[in-house]
Design a protein around this motif. Sequence first.
Motif, PDB file in Angstrom:
ATOM      1  N   LEU A 102      -9.276  24.688   3.276  1.00  0.00           N
ATOM      2  CA  LEU A 102      -8.591  23.366   2.624  1.00  0.00           C
ATOM      3  C   LEU A 102      -8.231  22.514   3.792  1.00  0.00           C
ATOM      4  CD1 LEU A 102      -6.093  24.658   0.049  1.00  0.00           C
ATOM      5  CD2 LEU A 102      -8.432  23.626  -0.314  1.00  0.00           C
ATOM      6  N   GLU A 103      -8.674  21.275   3.655  1.00  0.00           N
ATOM      7  CA  GLU A 103      -8.437  20.246   4.766  1.00  0.00           C
ATOM      8  C   GLU A 103      -7.541  19.386   4.115  1.00  0.00           C
ATOM      9  OE1 GLU A 103     -11.639  17.939   5.662  1.00  0.00           O
ATOM     10  OE2 GLU A 103     -12.898  20.071   6.592  1.00  0.00           O
ATOM     11  N   ARG A 104      -6.259  19.233   4.662  1.00  0.00           N
ATOM     12  CA  ARG A 104      -5.140  18.536   4.432  1.00  0.00           C
ATOM     13  C   ARG A 104      -5.114  17.321   5.321  1.00  0.00           C
ATOM     14  NH1 ARG A 104      -1.538  20.638   0.741  1.00  0.00           N
ATOM     15  NH2 ARG A 104      -2.198  22.906   0.115  1.00  0.00           N
ATOM     16  N   PRO A 105      -5.794  16.090   5.061  1.00  0.00           N
ATOM     17  CA  PRO A 105      -5.496  15.144   6.148  1.00  0.00           C
ATOM     18  C   PRO A 105      -4.334  14.612   6.165  1.00  0.00           C
ATOM     19  CG  PRO A 105      -6.821  14.444   4.047  1.00  0.00           C
ATOM     20  CD  PRO A 105      -6.499  15.943   3.898  1.00  0.00           C
ATOM     21  N   PRO A 106      -3.909  13.793   7.357  1.00  0.00           N
ATOM     22  CA  PRO A 106      -2.508  13.413   7.240  1.00  0.00           C
ATOM     23  C   PRO A 106      -2.366  12.275   6.403  1.00  0.00           C
ATOM     24  CG  PRO A 106      -3.731  12.734   9.212  1.00  0.00           C
ATOM     25  CD  PRO A 106      -4.572  13.569   8.483  1.00  0.00           C
ATOM     26  N   VAL A 107      -1.026  12.307   5.903  1.00  0.00           N
ATOM     27  CA  VAL A 107      -0.687  10.963   4.916  1.00  0.00           C
ATOM     28  C   VAL A 107      -0.207  10.154   5.412  1.00  0.00           C
ATOM     29  CG1 VAL A 107       0.516  10.604   2.531  1.00  0.00           C
ATOM     30  CG2 VAL A 107      -0.467  13.026   2.937  1.00  0.00           C
ATOM     31  N   ASP A 108      -0.743   8.752   4.891  1.00  0.00           N
ATOM     32  CA  ASP A 108      -0.040   7.579   5.554  1.00  0.00           C
ATOM     33  C   ASP A 108       1.257   7.373   5.208  1.00  0.00           C
ATOM     34  OD1 ASP A 108      -0.695   5.092   6.959  1.00  0.00           O
ATOM     35  OD2 ASP A 108      -0.015   4.360   4.911  1.00  0.00           O
ATOM     36  N   ALA A 109       2.080   7.010   6.121  1.00  0.00           N
ATOM     37  CA  ALA A 109       3.364   7.147   6.057  1.00  0.00           C
ATOM     38  C   ALA A 109       3.798   5.870   4.784  1.00  0.00           C
ATOM     39  CB  ALA A 109       4.189   6.488   7.327  1.00  0.00           C
ATOM     40  N   GLY A 110       2.920   4.691   4.831  1.00  0.00           N
ATOM     41  CA  GLY A 110       3.330   3.912   3.828  1.00  0.00           C
ATOM     42  C   GLY A 110       2.905   4.206   2.450  1.00  0.00           C
TER      43      GLY A 110
END
Length: 511
Positions: A25-33
């Motif tokens: 599983l790849e969990r790309p970082p979530v944009d803060a906005g």
Amino acid sequence: MSDEQDAAERAAAGPEPPRLGPRPLERPPVDAGAASVFGRPDGVRGGFARGDQVNGGPVAGSSPAPPPPPALAGAFGRGPGDTTALQRPPDPQHNGTDPAGPDTFWNAGDVPADIDPWRNPGSAAELGPPAPAEPAAVPAPGGPGARLSVREVLFGRRVEPRALALLGIMALLIGAAGGLIGRLTADGASALTEPGATLTSVTAAKERPPGSVADIAARVVPAVVSIEIRVGDQGGTGSGIVIDPSGYVLTNNHVVAPAADAQGSDIEAIFSDGTRTPAQIVGRDPKTDLAVVKVAVSNPTVARIGSSHSLAVGDGVLAIGSPLGLAGTVTDGIVSALNRPVRLDSGETGANAVIDAIQTDAAINPGNSGGPLVDSTGAVVGINTAIRSLGQGEGGSIGLGFAIPIDDARGIAQELIRTGVVKHADLGVNTKSVTDGITDGAQVQNVVDGGPAAAAGVVEGDVIVKLDDRTIAGADELVVAVREHKPGDTVQVHLVRDGRPLTVQAVLGSD
């Protein structure tokens, strides 16, 4: 098949190809906005909160949803004592035994799947904070305001004085521009004719000099009357001319004849100023279609009587009367012919009138009858009597009108005023018009026994070609030639008998 046989077949088939495991599983970082907009509130780990069981208590600013109504809970809830979840984790004894590794769906995160309210349909719904207030609606632009009157603009103090002054200046500028454009336009229009053009000269003159049509009409119209007759529910109109200060009016016999002997008839004369007065018949002469009536008026305008013998073909004349009931109508023309014998339509009068007419092209229409024909001096020279028309019955003028010469009408009117009757000269013959292609005349059809012609030796078949100095071109002309004389006058009768000329003398009798 035994396990040994299966293993032998796999060995014969060769080595088994490698089997790929699941992709990590790849969990790309979530944009803060994006996390701030779409993420869970602080302190909430799942989609459904469990009140005080999650992170020590409810989220600030939230409150648990109220329990469902009993009816909905009974229809859609679990049965009594049923605690089975709709989604169950896999068998614990298999968890972690899969070569691919543990099931990350059920064991991911800090909260086990069996107690995660996000995965437990039985979790209570958590109400979030209230929605932010909607922005205040901006009012739509309003319609046009109320219009101001001139008084409000000038004296109502609703317009700045500077604005009023600006409006005044703009009005002056617009007016000046319009005047300048008009001046330039006028100059350009006059330029079309002025350069190099020679204009006809005019001289000062009176608009209505003596002897003009307007001058004559103004002097004669007051002496002309309209005559209206009524017999029961029938009526008619004509014209007349005042010939005597005592109120005698000369008109045509056919104008007043319908009311002469009828019971309950009424005759009125209407003057040019609108005065109406009853009229009485003084006398009638059916053979010349003349009549005299009298009106009770004081000091009427009397027409001046002229002389028809002084007329010449081409002289200007005016016809005045009430054609088609239009009182005071004036038409002008010339004398087209003189001494024109015209036999009139007897109509209702029963008379066989023949006149020695003045022919004119002045427009004469029904209703002109009895009105005057005046010359260029304003004197009456004839009484308008008949018209010639192309149509049947009453027709309009086609430039052929006929008037009784005033020299003939004057004597008849005087005799009617004195005695009420008129006697005419008579030759005592009946004739018809004939011609041999060279000479015209009146052929005698019969001779009255004991009459003037019989005494002079005139016989049937004689053709009368002359009476005194007047040439006879037909039967009608013989009638008017005889009536030019008085009873008892001696005349020379020139005739043709059996192709030979002959002259006899006859003493005229009376009709």
